[in-house]
Design a protein around this motif. Structure first.
Motif, PDB file in Angstrom:
ATOM      1  N   ARG A  18      16.241  41.237  64.519  1.00 27.20           N
ATOM      2  CA  ARG A  18      17.592  41.142  63.969  1.00 27.20           C
ATOM      3  C   ARG A  18      17.631  41.562  62.504  1.00 27.20           C
ATOM      4  NH1 ARG A  18      19.910  37.438  60.941  1.00 27.20           N
ATOM      5  NH2 ARG A  18      18.229  35.916  61.256  1.00 27.20           N
ATOM      6  N   ILE A  19      16.627  41.154  61.715  1.00 28.76           N
ATOM      7  CA  ILE A  19      16.648  41.473  60.285  1.00 28.76           C
ATOM      8  C   ILE A  19      15.958  42.796  59.974  1.00 28.76           C
ATOM      9  CG2 ILE A  19      16.804  39.043  59.633  1.00 28.76           C
ATOM     10  CD1 ILE A  19      13.870  39.024  59.004  1.00 28.76           C
ATOM     11  N   ILE A  48      10.930  44.339  62.403  1.00 31.30           N
ATOM     12  CA  ILE A  48      10.309  44.994  63.557  1.00 31.30           C
ATOM     13  C   ILE A  48      11.383  45.801  64.269  1.00 31.30           C
ATOM     14  CG2 ILE A  48       9.378  44.596  65.873  1.00 31.30           C
ATOM     15  CD1 ILE A  48       7.707  42.352  64.776  1.00 31.30           C
ATOM     16  N   GLN A  49      11.082  47.067  64.552  1.00 23.74           N
ATOM     17  CA  GLN A  49      11.995  47.928  65.292  1.00 23.74           C
ATOM     18  C   GLN A  49      11.525  47.942  66.743  1.00 23.74           C
ATOM     19  OE1 GLN A  49      14.610  49.303  63.664  1.00 23.74           O
ATOM     20  NE2 GLN A  49      13.880  48.377  61.755  1.00 23.74           N
ATOM     21  N   ALA A  50      12.276  47.276  67.619  1.00 21.58           N
ATOM     22  CA  ALA A  50      11.847  47.198  69.015  1.00 21.58           C
ATOM     23  C   ALA A  50      13.032  46.876  69.899  1.00 21.58           C
ATOM     24  CB  ALA A  50      10.747  46.133  69.179  1.00 21.58           C
ATOM     25  N   ASP A  51      12.871  47.227  71.182  1.00 21.06           N
ATOM     26  CA  ASP A  51      13.858  46.929  72.208  1.00 21.06           C
ATOM     27  C   ASP A  51      13.169  46.040  73.239  1.00 21.06           C
ATOM     28  OD1 ASP A  51      15.630  46.823  74.297  1.00 21.06           O
ATOM     29  OD2 ASP A  51      15.973  48.979  74.406  1.00 21.06           O
ATOM     30  N   LYS A 102       3.451  34.973  68.976  1.00 16.73           N
ATOM     31  CA  LYS A 102       2.851  35.639  67.822  1.00 16.73           C
ATOM     32  C   LYS A 102       3.788  35.657  66.623  1.00 16.73           C
ATOM     33  CE  LYS A 102      -1.129  37.069  69.509  1.00 16.73           C
ATOM     34  NZ  LYS A 102      -2.425  36.663  68.924  1.00 16.73           N
ATOM     35  N   VAL A 103       5.065  35.948  66.862  1.00 20.65           N
ATOM     36  CA  VAL A 103       6.048  36.081  65.783  1.00 20.65           C
ATOM     37  C   VAL A 103       7.403  35.588  66.277  1.00 20.65           C
ATOM     38  CG1 VAL A 103       4.911  38.038  64.632  1.00 20.65           C
ATOM     39  CG2 VAL A 103       6.582  38.454  66.450  1.00 20.65           C
ATOM     40  N   PRO A 104       8.298  35.197  65.378  1.00 20.58           N
ATOM     41  CA  PRO A 104       9.679  34.893  65.787  1.00 20.58           C
ATOM     42  C   PRO A 104      10.409  36.201  66.080  1.00 20.58           C
ATOM     43  CG  PRO A 104       9.475  34.682  63.409  1.00 20.58           C
ATOM     44  CD  PRO A 104       8.086  34.964  63.928  1.00 20.58           C
ATOM     45  N   PRO A 148      13.099  37.498  51.751  1.00 22.57           N
ATOM     46  CA  PRO A 148      13.887  36.321  52.143  1.00 22.57           C
ATOM     47  C   PRO A 148      13.117  35.438  53.118  1.00 22.57           C
ATOM     48  CG  PRO A 148      15.201  38.325  52.299  1.00 22.57           C
ATOM     49  CD  PRO A 148      13.789  38.760  52.078  1.00 22.57           C
ATOM     50  N   PRO A 149      13.358  34.140  53.082  1.00 25.05           N
ATOM     51  CA  PRO A 149      12.629  33.236  53.978  1.00 25.05           C
ATOM     52  C   PRO A 149      13.088  33.379  55.418  1.00 25.05           C
ATOM     53  CG  PRO A 149      14.336  32.027  52.816  1.00 25.05           C
ATOM     54  CD  PRO A 149      14.332  33.421  52.237  1.00 25.05           C
ATOM     55  N   LEU A 150      12.185  33.147  56.348  1.00 27.36           N
ATOM     56  CA  LEU A 150      12.548  33.080  57.757  1.00 27.36           C
ATOM     57  C   LEU A 150      12.960  31.653  58.097  1.00 27.36           C
ATOM     58  CD1 LEU A 150       9.627  35.224  59.212  1.00 27.36           C
ATOM     59  CD2 LEU A 150      11.999  35.938  58.855  1.00 27.36           C
TER      60      LEU A 150
END
Length: 369
Positions: A111-112, A115-118, A103-105, A220-222
C-alpha cells in the motif's frame, strides 16, 4: 507409521445413517417422525445432498443413543475424504501467502509502495519480498541481527520492525556523503542543536550530517512498531541515522536524532543495527534502560544542553519553571525552547502536560513525511 489408507470412494454419513435406520427396522419417514423433521430432509442426508449440522447431530444422538460428536466427526471426515479423492486443494497458495505475510506486513508495504507486487501473482510477490529483505529464498531469514531496547524484555523483533530497517538501508544506499570520521562528528555535535532555532535551519540537518559523513534518513513508522529511530551501518565506514517521526514534536526529533548520533560516535550498531523504541515521552521512562542506551541518552542530552549549564539552571530556577525562564535559558544556549522543555520533562522536573505550547511541530521541515 505411514499415512493411514483412505477408501477410494468416501463413505458418506448418509450411508451410515441408512444402515442405522435399517438396523432398527425403521423407514426414513419413521426417523423423520422421531426427529420432528420433514421426510425430505432425512432423504437428502441419506443420499448425500445435505450435510449433518450440529443441530441435526444432537437430534440423531438422542434418537440413536450415540453422541453428537460421532455424527459431526463422520461429516467432517467425509468432506475431507472428498477433497483427497478429488486430488486435494487446487494449490498451496494459502501456505505460500502465509509464509510471505510472516516475513513482512505485506499488504501495508504494498500500500505504501515499499514493495511493488500483485498478490494474485505469488511468484512475482515472493521475488519482490526476497529483494526487499535481501535474501535469496523465502526460506531464509533476513540478515538483520538486532540489539535494541525493546518494549518487552527478550521479545523478538517483529516483521514490521525488520521491514522498517530494511527500508532505511535501501534509502540510505542511494545517498552520497563525505567520508565519515568520529572526530569530525564529535567536534560538531555540540553545535548541531543550534539548527533547531528555526524551520529553515532545521532543514539543513541532512546536508550538515552528509558533510560529516553520516546519512540521515526519514522513514515513516509502520503500524504498531513504536520505532523512534535507528542506527545502521552500511559498512564499517558508512553510518546511517534514521528517524520515524512517530511523534511530530521538535523535542522528540532532536533528542532522537542526537541519541542516534551518540550511538554512531560510539561505534554502536556496526555489527548489530540498533533500533530505539519509545525514546521520548511519557511512554519511554518506565522500563529498565540497558547501559548502551543510557549512555546514548546522557550524551544526547549533554550535546543539546550541556550538563553544567543544566545543573546551574535547575539550581537557580527550582521549583517553578516558568515560560520566561525557559525562553531565556534556551536563548542563552542558542537552541529552541522545546529542547529545554523536553529535557525538564525527561528529568521529571516538570510534568509532561506542562508547556505544551512550546513543543512545536517539526515534520514540515522534512516535507511533512
Amino acid at each position: 507409521m505411514g499415512t493411514p489408507l483412505r477408501p477410494f470412494t468416501p463413505v458418506s454419513p448418509g450411508e451410515i445413517l441408512a444402515e442405522e435406520i435399517e438396523a432398527r427396522g425403521w423407514s426414513q419417514s419413521d426417523l423423520a417422525a422421531v426427529l420432528g423433521r420433514p421426510a425430505q430432509a432425512i432423504n437428502e442426508i441419506v443420499v448425500g445432498k445435505k450435510a449433518i449440522t450440529p443441530e441435526t447431530a444432537i437430534a440423531l444422538s438422542q434418537a440413536m443413543g450415540t453422541s453428537a460428536e460421532y455424527w459431526l466427526n463422520l461429516e467432517a471426515s467425509y468432506r475431507l475424504d472428498l477433497l483427497h479423492a478429488r486430488g486435494g486443494p487446487p494449490s498451496g497458495d494459502v501456505e505460500r501467502r502465509a509464509r510471505l505475510f510472516s516475513k513482512v506486513p505485506l499488504k501495508e508495504l504494498i500500500r505504501i509502495g515499499w514493495i511493488q507486487a500483485d498478490l494474485s501473482d505469488l511468484d512475482q510477490t515472493e521475488a519482490a519480498v526476497c529483494r526487499f529483505l535481501e535474501i535469496s529464498s523465502i526460506e531464509e531469514e533476513a540478515k538483520l541481527p538486532f540489539a535494541a531496547r525493546k518494549a518487552e524484555a527478550r521479545a523478538p523483533h517483529t516483521p514490521a520492525q525488520m521491514a522498517w530497517v530494511c527500508q532505511v538501508r535501501q534509502v540510505a544506499r542511494a545517498m552520497k556523503v563525505q567520508q565519515y570520521t568520529r572526530d569530525g562528528l564529535a567536534a560538531a555535535a555540540l553545535n548541531l542543536g543550534r539548527l533547531s532555532t528555526s524551520e529553515g535551519e532545521t532543514r539543513r540537518v541532512a546536508s550538515v550530517l552528509a558533510d560529516l559523513g553520516v546519512r540521515f534518513v526519514v522513514v515513516p513508522p509502520l503500524a504498531g512498531t513504536k520505532i523512534d529511530g535507528a542506527t545502521v551501518w552500511l559498512d564499517d565506514e558508512s553510518p546511517v541515522v534514521a528517524v520515524s517521526f512517530r511523534y511530530d514534536r521538535l523535542d522528540w526529533f532532536w533528542f532522537t536524532l542526537m541519541h542516534e548520533l551518540a550511538h554512531v560516535a560510539s561505534g554502536d550498531g556496526r555489527r548489530q543495527p540498533l533500533i530505539d523504541l519509545s525514546l521520548v515521552g511519557a511512554d519511554g521512562g518506565s522500563e529498565e534502560v540497558p547501559p548502551i542506551e543510557a549512555r546514548a541518552n546522557r550524551t544526547a542530552a549533554h550535546w543539546l544542553v550541556p550538563e553544567d549549564a543544566m545543573k546551574t539552571f535547575l539550581r537557580q530556577t527550582r521549583p517553578y519553571f516558568g515560560r520566561d525562564a525557559i525562553l531565556r535559558f534556551a536563548a542563552r544556549l542558542g537552541v529552541h525552547p522545546a529542547i529545554v522543555v523536553g529535557q525538564l520533562q525527561k528529568r521529571g522536573e516538570v510534568p509532561y502536560t506542562h508547556h505544551r505550547s512550546l513543543l512545536v511541530k517539526v515534520r514540515s521541515a522534512f516535507g511533512g513525511v
